[in-house]
Design an enzyme around this catalytic site. Structure first.
Site: not given
Length: 289
Positions: A153, A177, A248, A251, A274, A283
């Site tokens: 990210r 995250k 992004h 990515r 994720h 994806y």
């Protein structure tokens, strides 16, 4: 500070200290929950008085907002409800309420949009766009290569320190995250470009101070988010057309190309950081052919 504000203040502290949430994530919670509290009638003095009708009424009022040019998306509504549900789960666990009304409110279905990606045929042209005769150009080339090579990210790339790059094993240590740490491999070209860029700063991966930022501006400060967004957008415009042409998309391209080459979806999930497989499954619908 009234009763509800005190509860929220404690909740945000819990998210920061106990859950290790980032400042950006906590700001999103604050935005959602402040809107919710503003909606509640004044006669509701505490969250123990909130019922499912109050929560549904808030979500309906958000959907019907007249102060916006474009309607609020189902994704935003779902996030508002997720923030409320997190708050009520915390209140139940800390025994501040005896009944969790939020779990009775159904989350709206969110339509997933397919991610944009750059065709593999133009990736090489994109990587060669920066002017490698300047330090800034060498930096931008290293950033582009690392983005596409690792799929990290933007916030993770900006936060990288020199000591978090393992040149020998070609791994970077990333704090994602929730401050979750993961090791991500990167390619030979990314390694070469990073080393060239650091050389232009009279540094090396082995000898430089470990806590120095990997990517800096001309003032030798950590490069700002807006700078990377603007410069990468400009580079991508040289080789591709479309919307959302920012960092992004690299990515997205990383994940799409891996999936297209037959990579295991669970491996891609771990690389992207994720929390659930459903975020990665998008994806599997993208095929360049």
């Amino acid at each position: 500070m009234d009763k509800k504000e005190k509860v929220l203040s404690d909740f945000y502290l819990y998210l920061k200290k106990e859950r290790n949430y980032s400042n950006n994530t906590i700001k999103a919670y604050q935005n959602d929950l402040s809107r919710f509290v503003d909606f509640l009638p004044t006669n509701i003095s505490g969250f123990d008085k909130v019922n499912r009708e109050s929560i549904r009424g808030f979500l309906e009022s958000e959907i019907d907002r007249k102060d916006l040019i474009t309607p609020i998306s189902s994704k935003t509504i779902a996030r508002r409800l997720a923030s409320i549900k997190s708050l009520f789960k915390y209140l139940l666990q800390s025994e501040q309420i005896g009944n969790n009304e939020a779990i009775l409110v159904k989350t709206p279905k969110v339509s997933k949009t397919l991610p944009n990606f750059i065709d593999q045929k133009v990736i090489k042209s994109l990587m060669e766009s920066p002017d490698d005769s300047t330090t800034k150009g060498l930096r931008d080339r290293a950033i582009l290569e690392l983005f596409y090579s690792s799929g990290i990210r933007l916030s993770e790339l900006i936060a990288l320190n020199i000591g978090e790059v393992d040149a020998e094993n070609q791994l970077i240590k990333v704090h994602g995250k929730g401050n979750k740490e993961r090791l991500i491999p990167f390619g030979n070209r990314a390694k070469f470009c990073i080393e060239n860029y650091l050389k232009s700063r009279a540094l090396s991966l082995n000898a430089a101070p470990k806590n120095d930022p990997l990517f800096v501006n001309k003032k030798n400060k950590r490069v700002p988010t807006s700078t990377i967004q603007r410069r990468i957008r400009n580079y991508i415009k040289l080789v591709a057309e479309g919307k959302r042409l920012g960092p992004h998309i690299l990515r997205h391209s990383f994940a799409t190309h891996l999936m297209d080459m037959g990579a295991d979806i669970r491996a891609v999930k771990d690389l992207l950081g994720h929390s659930s497989l459903s975020s990665t499954q998008i994806y599997t619908h993208v095929k360049p052919e």
